[in-house]
Scaffold this motif. Structure first.
Motif, mmCIF file in Angstrom:
data_model
loop_
_atom_site.group_PDB
_atom_site.id
_atom_site.type_symbol
_atom_site.label_atom_id
_atom_site.label_comp_id
_atom_site.label_asym_id
_atom_site.label_seq_id
_atom_site.Cartn_x
_atom_site.Cartn_y
_atom_site.Cartn_z
ATOM 1 N N SER A 97 40.745 -6.761 59.023
ATOM 2 C CA SER A 97 41.605 -7.782 59.292
ATOM 3 C C SER A 97 42.310 -8.225 58.033
ATOM 4 O O SER A 97 42.220 -7.690 57.058
ATOM 5 C CB SER A 97 40.872 -8.875 59.683
ATOM 6 N N ASN A 99 45.146 -11.731 56.819
ATOM 7 C CA ASN A 99 46.235 -12.800 57.237
ATOM 8 C C ASN A 99 45.958 -13.392 58.811
ATOM 9 O O ASN A 99 46.997 -13.671 59.243
ATOM 10 C CB ASN A 99 47.507 -12.316 56.830
ATOM 11 N N GLY A 100 44.787 -13.368 59.221
ATOM 12 C CA GLY A 100 44.665 -14.084 60.589
ATOM 13 C C GLY A 100 44.972 -12.759 61.632
ATOM 14 O O GLY A 100 44.776 -13.398 62.715
ATOM 15 N N GLN A 102 43.529 -9.241 63.209
ATOM 16 C CA GLN A 102 42.348 -8.257 63.209
ATOM 17 C C GLN A 102 42.574 -7.146 64.163
ATOM 18 O O GLN A 102 43.144 -7.355 65.465
ATOM 19 C CB GLN A 102 41.008 -9.026 63.775
ATOM 20 N N ALA A 141 45.492 -14.881 65.213
ATOM 21 C CA ALA A 141 45.177 -16.294 64.841
ATOM 22 C C ALA A 141 46.186 -17.000 63.989
ATOM 23 O O ALA A 141 46.438 -16.493 62.904
ATOM 24 C CB ALA A 141 43.973 -16.615 64.382
ATOM 25 N N ALA A 142 47.313 -17.999 64.683
ATOM 26 C CA ALA A 142 48.174 -18.532 63.866
ATOM 27 C C ALA A 142 48.512 -20.002 64.487
ATOM 28 O O ALA A 142 48.301 -20.251 65.766
ATOM 29 C CB ALA A 142 49.457 -17.709 63.953
ATOM 30 N N THR A 146 44.752 -18.682 68.802
ATOM 31 C CA THR A 146 44.046 -17.512 68.784
ATOM 32 C C THR A 146 44.428 -16.622 69.887
ATOM 33 O O THR A 146 44.112 -16.933 70.913
ATOM 34 C CB THR A 146 42.671 -17.482 68.282
#
Length: 201
Positions: A97, A99-100, A102, A141-142, A146
């Motif tokens: 992963s 920066n959010g 994976q 995820a941002a 998610t």
């Protein structure tokens, strides 16, 4: 004198037949086989297009890989072997992963053909190419949201290696392979170095 000539002709015929039988029986890369393999795998991604959209990640990840295969080879002319193989491979520590984002490669199914040349009766140099399919999990995820999903990525593979008989029925191989699983403008590819053992029926 006539009996002597006939005797020489019979001996010559038996010698030729024996040589032909010895040549055909000394062709180990001919017929079905099963085997196991394992080695090193590196996955490279750069903003790959996924079922969730473009995943904003740029990274490469190294891990081990293990798998099994079934194959069939045929010596089509002296020294030249053609074959086909189906296999399943599983990475040992696949998830990575940044920066959010994976990425989790789960398993791959490869269907390939190979063409090889016998540099000795027991040693085959070959090239391989074919179809690859990898099951990949993705999580993005941002902004407190998610998204996660799993998809099958289709691609192609190419590689080459050497295989040598170590007993009458068992061979060992070492192979390098490149697989492109990219979709759209992003990058998703894989490098592998695989060592394998095959049993030939």
């Amino acid at each position: 004198m006539q009996k002597f000539v006939h005797g020489l002709a019979a001996i010559a015929a038996l010698s030729v037949a024996g040589a032909a039988h010895a040549q055909s029986s000394s062709t180990p890369f001919d017929g079905p086989s099963v085997g196991v393999q394992g080695g090193w795998e590196q996955t490279n991604v750069r903003n790959p297009t996924t079922d969730l959209g473009i995943a904003p990640i740029k990274r490469h990840h190294d891990t081990g890989v293990v798998g099994g295969f079934v194959g069939y080879d045929k010596q089509v002319v002296p020294g030249v072997v053609l074959g086909a193989q189906a296999e399943v491979n599983l990475p040992i520590d696949s998830s990575f992963s940044r920066n959010g984002v994976q990425i989790d490669p789960k398993r791959s199914i490869d269907l390939s053909a190979r063409a090889g040349y016998l540099v000795t009766p027991a040693t085959l140099l070959y090239v391989r190419g074919g179809y690859a399919n990898e099951r990949v999990g993705t999580r993005i995820a941002a902004n407190g949201v998610t998204l996660s999903g799993s998809e099958s990525r289709d691609g192609w593979l190419v590689g080459g290696g050497v295989e040598r008989m170590i007993t009458d029925k068992v061979s060992a191989r070492l192979e390098y392979r490149y697989t492109d699983l990219s979709n759209g403008d992003g990058k998703f590819d894989r490098h592998q170095v695989l060592a394998g053992i095959a049993y030939r029926f």
